[in-house]
Scaffold this motif. Sequence first.
Motif, PDB file in Angstrom:
ATOM      1  N   UNK A 167      17.507  29.629  36.006  1.00  0.00           N
ATOM      2  CA  UNK A 167      18.586  30.552  35.433  1.00  0.00           C
ATOM      3  C   UNK A 167      18.314  32.108  35.750  1.00  0.00           C
ATOM      4  N   UNK A 168      19.270  32.671  36.060  1.00  0.00           N
ATOM      5  CA  UNK A 168      18.878  34.138  36.513  1.00  0.00           C
ATOM      6  C   UNK A 168      19.938  35.113  35.991  1.00  0.00           C
ATOM      7  N   UNK A 169      19.535  36.248  35.368  1.00  0.00           N
ATOM      8  CA  UNK A 169      20.218  37.289  34.792  1.00  0.00           C
ATOM      9  C   UNK A 169      20.003  38.360  35.494  1.00  0.00           C
ATOM     10  N   UNK A 170      20.995  39.007  36.347  1.00  0.00           N
ATOM     11  CA  UNK A 170      21.171  40.330  37.106  1.00  0.00           C
ATOM     12  C   UNK A 170      21.510  41.239  36.338  1.00  0.00           C
ATOM     13  N   UNK A 171      20.734  42.287  36.179  1.00  0.00           N
ATOM     14  CA  UNK A 171      20.749  43.826  35.515  1.00  0.00           C
ATOM     15  C   UNK A 171      21.370  44.632  36.372  1.00  0.00           C
ATOM     16  N   UNK A 172      22.732  45.097  36.297  1.00  0.00           N
ATOM     17  CA  UNK A 172      23.262  46.008  37.250  1.00  0.00           C
ATOM     18  C   UNK A 172      23.575  47.247  36.309  1.00  0.00           C
ATOM     19  N   UNK A 173      23.533  48.399  36.931  1.00  0.00           N
ATOM     20  CA  UNK A 173      23.985  49.897  36.104  1.00  0.00           C
ATOM     21  C   UNK A 173      25.484  49.681  36.307  1.00  0.00           C
ATOM     22  N   UNK A 174      26.146  49.367  37.325  1.00  0.00           N
ATOM     23  CA  UNK A 174      27.506  49.408  37.595  1.00  0.00           C
ATOM     24  C   UNK A 174      28.285  48.297  36.920  1.00  0.00           C
ATOM     25  N   UNK A 175      29.139  48.803  35.975  1.00  0.00           N
ATOM     26  CA  UNK A 175      30.113  47.588  35.385  1.00  0.00           C
ATOM     27  C   UNK A 175      30.788  47.033  36.334  1.00  0.00           C
ATOM     28  N   UNK A 176      31.245  47.591  37.203  1.00  0.00           N
ATOM     29  CA  UNK A 176      32.018  46.654  38.295  1.00  0.00           C
ATOM     30  C   UNK A 176      31.295  45.618  38.909  1.00  0.00           C
ATOM     31  N   UNK A 177      30.112  46.019  39.233  1.00  0.00           N
ATOM     32  CA  UNK A 177      29.118  44.777  39.768  1.00  0.00           C
ATOM     33  C   UNK A 177      29.032  43.688  38.709  1.00  0.00           C
ATOM     34  N   UNK A 178      28.806  43.952  37.477  1.00  0.00           N
ATOM     35  CA  UNK A 178      28.812  42.850  36.228  1.00  0.00           C
ATOM     36  C   UNK A 178      30.154  42.214  36.230  1.00  0.00           C
ATOM     37  N   UNK A 179      31.179  42.830  36.316  1.00  0.00           N
ATOM     38  CA  UNK A 179      32.410  42.016  36.161  1.00  0.00           C
ATOM     39  C   UNK A 179      32.792  41.260  37.296  1.00  0.00           C
ATOM     40  N   UNK A 180      32.266  41.688  38.536  1.00  0.00           N
ATOM     41  CA  UNK A 180      32.684  40.740  39.911  1.00  0.00           C
ATOM     42  C   UNK A 180      31.786  39.867  39.824  1.00  0.00           C
ATOM     43  N   UNK A 181      30.404  39.921  39.700  1.00  0.00           N
ATOM     44  CA  UNK A 181      29.611  38.733  39.474  1.00  0.00           C
ATOM     45  C   UNK A 181      30.047  37.626  38.487  1.00  0.00           C
ATOM     46  N   UNK A 182      30.301  38.033  37.303  1.00  0.00           N
ATOM     47  CA  UNK A 182      30.823  37.040  36.025  1.00  0.00           C
ATOM     48  C   UNK A 182      31.970  36.595  36.266  1.00  0.00           C
ATOM     49  N   UNK A 183      33.116  37.293  37.265  1.00  0.00           N
ATOM     50  CA  UNK A 183      34.395  36.913  37.376  1.00  0.00           C
ATOM     51  C   UNK A 183      34.792  35.773  38.010  1.00  0.00           C
ATOM     52  N   UNK A 184      35.868  35.665  38.563  1.00  0.00           N
ATOM     53  CA  UNK A 184      36.469  34.203  38.954  1.00  0.00           C
ATOM     54  C   UNK A 184      35.731  34.242  40.726  1.00  0.00           C
ATOM     55  N   UNK A 185      35.645  35.499  41.212  1.00  0.00           N
ATOM     56  CA  UNK A 185      35.276  35.478  42.572  1.00  0.00           C
ATOM     57  C   UNK A 185      33.621  35.121  42.773  1.00  0.00           C
TER      58      UNK A 185
END
Length: 156
Positions: free
Chosen positions: A39-57
């Motif tokens: 189970x992995x949680x990736x921390x990113x400074x950039x909100x666009x990275x968070x959105x794209x990793x958690x998004x439909x793609x």
Amino acid sequence: MPSATASSGLSGEQTRVGVIGGGAWGTALAIHCARMGHEVTLWALEEEVVSSVNGTNRENSTFLPGHKCPDTLTATSNMTEAVANSELVLMVVPTPYIAATVKPIADLLRSDQIFVSCTKVGAFDWDRWLHMSKQLKRLQRAWLALSSGLAASLAP
């Protein structure tokens, strides 16, 4: 050959892994750990990275496009969420940002966590490595390991 979802041997059970740094290298390590069944949680400074990793793609379209993230990998911009709930913490931030990143992590780590610096140093430089080591000494609450690779090792 073991399956892509087999336990990696980090523990006999699923391990909670926090990856600090949402660039290409951090995302690649996060994807690998998730594919190994953790189970992995990736921390990113950039909100666009968070959105794209958690998004439909389910990919880091900013830094690592074309590589799908398993369902067991989620992204966050909340450092506490990524560190406090993890058994293993991988720090994968660029060398110049180590001091700024270590400061908030130092208060979050526990003595039962393993912390691994996976930050790569461009052309190996003892002065830069020693500076990095001094910054990491602030993390005395957790087991600490250093892993350093040359940036050229990632070149095609």
